[in-house]
Design a protein around this motif. Sequence first.
Motif, PDB file in Angstrom:
ATOM      1  N   SER A 291       2.650   9.179   3.565  1.00 52.29           N
ATOM      2  CA  SER A 291       2.851   7.944   4.338  1.00 52.29           C
ATOM      3  C   SER A 291       1.563   7.122   4.311  1.00 52.29           C
ATOM      4  CB  SER A 291       3.214   8.282   5.792  1.00 52.29           C
ATOM      5  OG  SER A 291       4.402   9.031   5.836  1.00 52.29           O
ATOM      6  N   PHE A 292       1.697   5.850   3.872  1.00 55.66           N
ATOM      7  CA  PHE A 292       0.513   5.003   3.697  1.00 55.66           C
ATOM      8  C   PHE A 292       0.673   3.633   4.350  1.00 55.66           C
ATOM      9  CE2 PHE A 292       1.062   7.809   0.019  1.00 55.66           C
ATOM     10  CZ  PHE A 292      -0.102   8.556   0.099  1.00 55.66           C
ATOM     11  N   ALA A 293       1.734   3.419   5.132  1.00 49.00           N
ATOM     12  CA  ALA A 293       2.008   2.109   5.742  1.00 49.00           C
ATOM     13  C   ALA A 293       0.814   1.646   6.571  1.00 49.00           C
ATOM     14  CB  ALA A 293       3.258   2.207   6.609  1.00 49.00           C
ATOM     15  N   GLY A 294       0.672   0.320   6.697  1.00 48.44           N
ATOM     16  CA  GLY A 294      -0.402  -0.218   7.527  1.00 48.44           C
ATOM     17  C   GLY A 294      -1.763  -0.193   6.865  1.00 48.44           C
ATOM     18  N   ASN A 295      -1.794  -0.003   5.557  1.00 47.12           N
ATOM     19  CA  ASN A 295      -3.033  -0.089   4.773  1.00 47.12           C
ATOM     20  C   ASN A 295      -2.814  -1.140   3.677  1.00 47.12           C
ATOM     21  OD1 ASN A 295      -4.927   2.317   5.607  1.00 47.12           O
ATOM     22  ND2 ASN A 295      -2.889   3.242   5.406  1.00 47.12           N
ATOM     23  N   PRO A 296      -2.933  -2.448   4.001  1.00 47.45           N
ATOM     24  CA  PRO A 296      -2.578  -3.475   3.018  1.00 47.45           C
ATOM     25  C   PRO A 296      -3.417  -3.426   1.750  1.00 47.45           C
ATOM     26  CG  PRO A 296      -3.426  -4.457   5.083  1.00 47.45           C
ATOM     27  CD  PRO A 296      -3.343  -2.975   5.285  1.00 47.45           C
ATOM     28  N   GLY A 297      -4.584  -2.749   1.815  1.00 45.29           N
ATOM     29  CA  GLY A 297      -5.458  -2.696   0.639  1.00 45.29           C
ATOM     30  C   GLY A 297      -5.092  -1.605  -0.345  1.00 45.29           C
ATOM     31  N   LEU A 298      -4.086  -0.761  -0.028  1.00 44.76           N
ATOM     32  CA  LEU A 298      -3.701   0.313  -0.946  1.00 44.76           C
ATOM     33  C   LEU A 298      -2.691  -0.177  -1.979  1.00 44.76           C
ATOM     34  CD1 LEU A 298      -3.252   3.407   1.418  1.00 44.76           C
ATOM     35  CD2 LEU A 298      -5.100   3.019  -0.217  1.00 44.76           C
ATOM     36  N   CYS A 299      -2.748   0.417  -3.158  1.00 46.39           N
ATOM     37  CA  CYS A 299      -1.772   0.113  -4.196  1.00 46.39           C
ATOM     38  C   CYS A 299      -1.375   1.410  -4.885  1.00 46.39           C
ATOM     39  CB  CYS A 299      -2.344  -0.872  -5.208  1.00 46.39           C
ATOM     40  SG  CYS A 299      -3.829  -0.239  -6.049  1.00 46.39           S
ATOM     41  N   GLY A 300      -0.243   1.381  -5.618  1.00 42.78           N
ATOM     42  CA  GLY A 300       0.180   2.607  -6.275  1.00 42.78           C
ATOM     43  C   GLY A 300       1.505   2.468  -6.966  1.00 42.78           C
ATOM     44  N   ASN A 301       2.063   3.594  -7.414  1.00 38.65           N
ATOM     45  CA  ASN A 301       3.280   3.581  -8.220  1.00 38.65           C
ATOM     46  C   ASN A 301       4.554   3.638  -7.398  1.00 38.65           C
ATOM     47  OD1 ASN A 301       1.724   3.500 -10.518  1.00 38.65           O
ATOM     48  ND2 ASN A 301       1.640   5.750 -10.714  1.00 38.65           N
ATOM     49  N   SER A 302       4.475   4.026  -6.119  1.00 40.01           N
ATOM     50  CA  SER A 302       5.707   4.178  -5.327  1.00 40.01           C
ATOM     51  C   SER A 302       6.228   2.819  -4.886  1.00 40.01           C
ATOM     52  CB  SER A 302       5.454   5.071  -4.114  1.00 40.01           C
ATOM     53  OG  SER A 302       4.791   4.347  -3.107  1.00 40.01           O
ATOM     54  N   SER A 303       7.515   2.811  -4.533  1.00 40.82           N
ATOM     55  CA  SER A 303       8.167   1.544  -4.136  1.00 40.82           C
ATOM     56  C   SER A 303       7.597   1.001  -2.842  1.00 40.82           C
ATOM     57  CB  SER A 303       9.677   1.769  -3.995  1.00 40.82           C
ATOM     58  OG  SER A 303       9.922   2.803  -3.041  1.00 40.82           O
TER      59      SER A 303
END
Length: 593
Positions: free
Chosen positions: A576-588
Amino acid sequence: MSSSTHASKPHLSYFFCLLSLLSLLSGVQSDELQILLKLKSALQESNTTVFNTWISTNGVCKFTGITCNSEGLVTEIELSNQNLTGTLPLDAICQLQSLEKLSFGFNFLHGLIAADLNNCVKLWYLDLGNNFFTGEVPDISSLTGLQYLHLNNSGFSGTFPWKSLWNMKGLIRFSLGDNPLNPSPLPSEVVQLTKLDWLYVSNCGIQGTIPAGIGNLRELINLELADNNMTGEIPEEIGNLVNLWQLELYNNSFRGKLPVGLRNLTKLENFDASMNYLEGDLSELRFSTNLVSLQLYENNFTGQVPPEFGEFKKLVNLSLYTNGLTGPLPQKLGSWAKFYFIDASENFLSGPIPPDMCKQGTMKKLLLLENNLTGEIPANYANCSTLTRFRVSDNSLSGTVPAGIWGLPNVNIIDIGSNNLEGTITSDINNAKSLWQLYVGNNRLGGELPTEISGATSLQSIELNDNQFSGNIPSSIGDLKQLNTLRIRNNKFSGSIPETLGSCFSLTDIDMANNSLSGEIPSSLGSKSHLKSLDLSHNQLSGEIPKSFSSLHLSHLDLSYNKLTGPVPPSLSNGSFAGNPGLCGNSSALPPC
């Protein structure tokens, strides 16, 4: 012919009689020697020195473990607790015509017990207990002189020959427990043995009810019926057994109330009726002033713990957990004797914790969790250096935890969670060298976590969740090499997560959610191959997710609501990575990098 010649004939006859008798006796003794040497041979594999004296030149009466009568005939074989292995040649042993005692308890003997045992007709003492025999106990109805019969814990199976007991009117001690026998009620043959003072038939397939005839056994000092399939109520005739010292009824299916008449058992010291379906109150035990150990856990008892319990001068063990008891515990409870143990958890008890249970400095375990207890933790327990478990969670306790509680030198578990306790964890915790588990969650504790926590080197689990702790997580926490669980969620911790946490080799579960932690996630956490659950959500952590996290195999990962930036390693895409607008990745759920 002279009169002197006539006079010598009777003397000659007497001489020949004596010679004949001595010859016969010598022959019997020779036979007995051969019998004992056969016994030695049967047990020759035994790694023991007991047979060192068993050599023919010694004479049987000098053999270790052998007792003879005045005629030199064997009366006793006492070879208990000698590490003996092998099978018993009872066909030979029971040819010893004067044998009265046969004791082979606590050995490693195996095989069947032959019906030849029935030929040992003069036995008053038979102990085959605590061995590894197989098969059934043979009919022993000819052993009518038996006073002591010990067959417990020896692997006997099948149906026990209860009718063999019918003519053993002098039987004083009978132990049959801990054998996998066929189910059987407690037969009438047992309750007519009026000289019995010891009846041990626990864990041997006894079923049905306790017969009212049990009241006939007025000499009993010990009655053990535990670990069977017994049902019905405890008969009031048990009140006739006024000499009882121990009554063991645990792990059956007894119902109903404690019988009227139990109050007559004033010599009772050990009473265990745990794990049944008993109900009603404990008032019938108010008069059992000699109780040393009382265990009634896992029943349906209700009402108050009798205040008289607080005056019992010998009581050292009290186990009442998982019942429906209400009201206060007597405040003098455990203050008279060298009190050892109380577990009254999972009831509806109210009022304060009795303050003096460790007055004699011997208490090991205090377990009162899941009740409605109020008041403060008594200051006395801060000096109870013998305590290994201090568990009072899930109550309504308030006030400050006495500082010495944190540093008890032998305590394994401090469990004070889910109360209204205040104050701090003090530096005393440095002395808690035996502490495995520290459970203080759901309280009002605050202040900083002391660096001295590193002195509690045995710590495996720390749960501080849902409190008001603040300040930095001390870097000394990395010294706790056995730590596997660290839960500090819902507090006010600030500062960075210490890099030293990576030195806690055994960590499997970290939960630091809902704090004010900042800085970067330490890359050392990525080296924790045992780590299964990591929750750092709802903090102010920044920077990138460490690349070392790629090698983790987590069942639960929550890094949501922080200030993290950069790519999420593909192996973590289920987190779970919600609430981190600076993250990016392969998941939808994430924007592409």
